[in-house]
Design a protein around this motif. Sequence first.
Motif, PDB file in Angstrom:
ATOM      1  N   ARG A 298     -16.536 -18.459  44.856  1.00  0.00           N
ATOM      2  CA  ARG A 298     -15.551 -19.259  44.297  1.00  0.00           C
ATOM      3  C   ARG A 298     -15.611 -19.446  42.827  1.00  0.00           C
ATOM      4  NH1 ARG A 298     -12.350 -23.471  43.255  1.00  0.00           N
ATOM      5  NH2 ARG A 298     -10.719 -24.299  44.313  1.00  0.00           N
ATOM      6  N   ALA A 299     -16.685 -19.875  42.135  1.00  0.00           N
ATOM      7  CA  ALA A 299     -16.978 -20.057  40.772  1.00  0.00           C
ATOM      8  C   ALA A 299     -16.574 -18.645  39.944  1.00  0.00           C
ATOM      9  CB  ALA A 299     -18.210 -20.544  40.442  1.00  0.00           C
TER      10      ALA A 299
ATOM     11  N   LEU B  55     -12.769 -15.623  36.978  1.00  0.00           N
ATOM     12  CA  LEU B  55     -11.634 -14.333  36.965  1.00  0.00           C
ATOM     13  C   LEU B  55     -10.219 -14.987  36.695  1.00  0.00           C
ATOM     14  CD1 LEU B  55     -11.563 -11.201  37.115  1.00  0.00           C
ATOM     15  CD2 LEU B  55     -11.306 -11.578  39.528  1.00  0.00           C
ATOM     16  N   ALA B  56      -9.843 -15.803  37.683  1.00  0.00           N
ATOM     17  CA  ALA B  56      -8.479 -16.416  37.492  1.00  0.00           C
ATOM     18  C   ALA B  56      -8.378 -16.709  36.250  1.00  0.00           C
ATOM     19  CB  ALA B  56      -8.100 -17.241  38.378  1.00  0.00           C
ATOM     20  N   VAL B  57      -8.923 -17.627  35.454  1.00  0.00           N
ATOM     21  CA  VAL B  57      -8.731 -17.990  34.400  1.00  0.00           C
ATOM     22  C   VAL B  57      -8.676 -16.909  33.039  1.00  0.00           C
ATOM     23  CG1 VAL B  57      -9.830 -19.611  32.356  1.00  0.00           C
ATOM     24  CG2 VAL B  57      -9.739 -20.304  34.628  1.00  0.00           C
ATOM     25  N   THR B  58      -9.415 -15.940  33.259  1.00  0.00           N
ATOM     26  CA  THR B  58      -9.760 -14.954  32.255  1.00  0.00           C
ATOM     27  C   THR B  58      -8.368 -14.088  32.214  1.00  0.00           C
ATOM     28  OG1 THR B  58     -12.118 -14.605  32.466  1.00  0.00           O
ATOM     29  CG2 THR B  58     -10.972 -12.883  31.582  1.00  0.00           C
ATOM     30  N   ARG B  59      -7.975 -13.825  33.502  1.00  0.00           N
ATOM     31  CA  ARG B  59      -6.763 -12.897  33.647  1.00  0.00           C
ATOM     32  C   ARG B  59      -5.464 -13.907  33.363  1.00  0.00           C
ATOM     33  NH1 ARG B  59      -7.838  -9.273  39.172  1.00  0.00           N
ATOM     34  NH2 ARG B  59      -9.369  -8.092  38.194  1.00  0.00           N
TER      35      ARG B  59
ATOM     36  N   LEU C   7       1.796 -16.624  41.311  1.00  0.00           N
ATOM     37  CA  LEU C   7       2.383 -16.448  42.703  1.00  0.00           C
ATOM     38  C   LEU C   7       1.921 -14.768  43.184  1.00  0.00           C
ATOM     39  CD1 LEU C   7       5.420 -18.384  42.594  1.00  0.00           C
ATOM     40  CD2 LEU C   7       3.264 -19.061  43.834  1.00  0.00           C
ATOM     41  N   ARG C   8       1.915 -14.025  42.244  1.00  0.00           N
ATOM     42  CA  ARG C   8       2.006 -12.671  42.139  1.00  0.00           C
ATOM     43  C   ARG C   8       0.624 -12.048  42.330  1.00  0.00           C
ATOM     44  NH1 ARG C   8       5.726  -9.272  38.430  1.00  0.00           N
ATOM     45  NH2 ARG C   8       4.858  -7.517  39.670  1.00  0.00           N
ATOM     46  N   THR C   9      -0.602 -12.886  42.193  1.00  0.00           N
ATOM     47  CA  THR C   9      -1.782 -12.708  42.324  1.00  0.00           C
ATOM     48  C   THR C   9      -2.527 -13.209  43.614  1.00  0.00           C
ATOM     49  OG1 THR C   9      -2.781 -14.733  41.303  1.00  0.00           O
ATOM     50  CG2 THR C   9      -2.002 -13.150  39.670  1.00  0.00           C
ATOM     51  N   ARG C  10      -3.800 -12.622  43.622  1.00  0.00           N
ATOM     52  CA  ARG C  10      -4.480 -13.213  44.862  1.00  0.00           C
ATOM     53  C   ARG C  10      -5.142 -14.365  44.806  1.00  0.00           C
ATOM     54  NH1 ARG C  10      -9.095  -8.811  43.545  1.00  0.00           N
ATOM     55  NH2 ARG C  10     -10.174 -10.163  41.822  1.00  0.00           N
ATOM     56  N   PHE C  11      -5.127 -14.922  43.726  1.00  0.00           N
ATOM     57  CA  PHE C  11      -5.722 -16.467  43.431  1.00  0.00           C
ATOM     58  C   PHE C  11      -4.857 -17.581  43.941  1.00  0.00           C
ATOM     59  CE2 PHE C  11      -6.481 -13.858  39.826  1.00  0.00           C
ATOM     60  CZ  PHE C  11      -7.901 -13.371  39.931  1.00  0.00           C
ATOM     61  N   ALA C  12      -3.545 -17.296  44.340  1.00  0.00           N
ATOM     62  CA  ALA C  12      -2.524 -18.496  44.612  1.00  0.00           C
ATOM     63  C   ALA C  12      -3.026 -19.320  45.730  1.00  0.00           C
ATOM     64  CB  ALA C  12      -1.117 -17.707  44.915  1.00  0.00           C
ATOM     65  N   TYR C  13      -3.565 -18.825  46.703  1.00  0.00           N
ATOM     66  CA  TYR C  13      -3.920 -19.507  47.789  1.00  0.00           C
ATOM     67  C   TYR C  13      -5.568 -20.028  47.713  1.00  0.00           C
ATOM     68  CZ  TYR C  13      -6.119 -15.637  50.033  1.00  0.00           C
ATOM     69  OH  TYR C  13      -6.805 -14.339  50.266  1.00  0.00           O
ATOM     70  N   ARG C  14      -6.222 -19.460  46.766  1.00  0.00           N
ATOM     71  CA  ARG C  14      -7.568 -19.943  46.419  1.00  0.00           C
ATOM     72  C   ARG C  14      -7.839 -20.882  45.444  1.00  0.00           C
ATOM     73  NH1 ARG C  14      -9.967 -13.735  47.188  1.00  0.00           N
ATOM     74  NH2 ARG C  14      -9.472 -13.417  49.364  1.00  0.00           N
TER      75      ARG C  14
END
Length: 80
Positions: A6-7, A12-16, A47-54
């Motif tokens: 998760r970390a 990765l989410a923040v960087t992207r 909403l278009r990324t894989r991060f949305a639900y995590r």
Amino acid sequence: MPLVQRAELFDLAVTRAATYLDRLRPGWRAAPPPAPELAAILELWYLRTRFAYRIPLEQVVGALEAAAAASGSDDPLTRG
């Protein structure tokens, strides 16, 4: 393929998200928009990324705000 912790996923989410903002709004680091505006800007990307639900968008926005506020540190998000 190994599971991403998760970390690592959060980083990765923040960087992207930062990369997306760099392309969409150059200079956002020097003059970051308020959190609600930043969230609105990132909403479609999110909403278009894989991060949305995590990873909650609010956490990504908070990390981006903190990174922009910490200019001059060793944080890769704050380097121009």
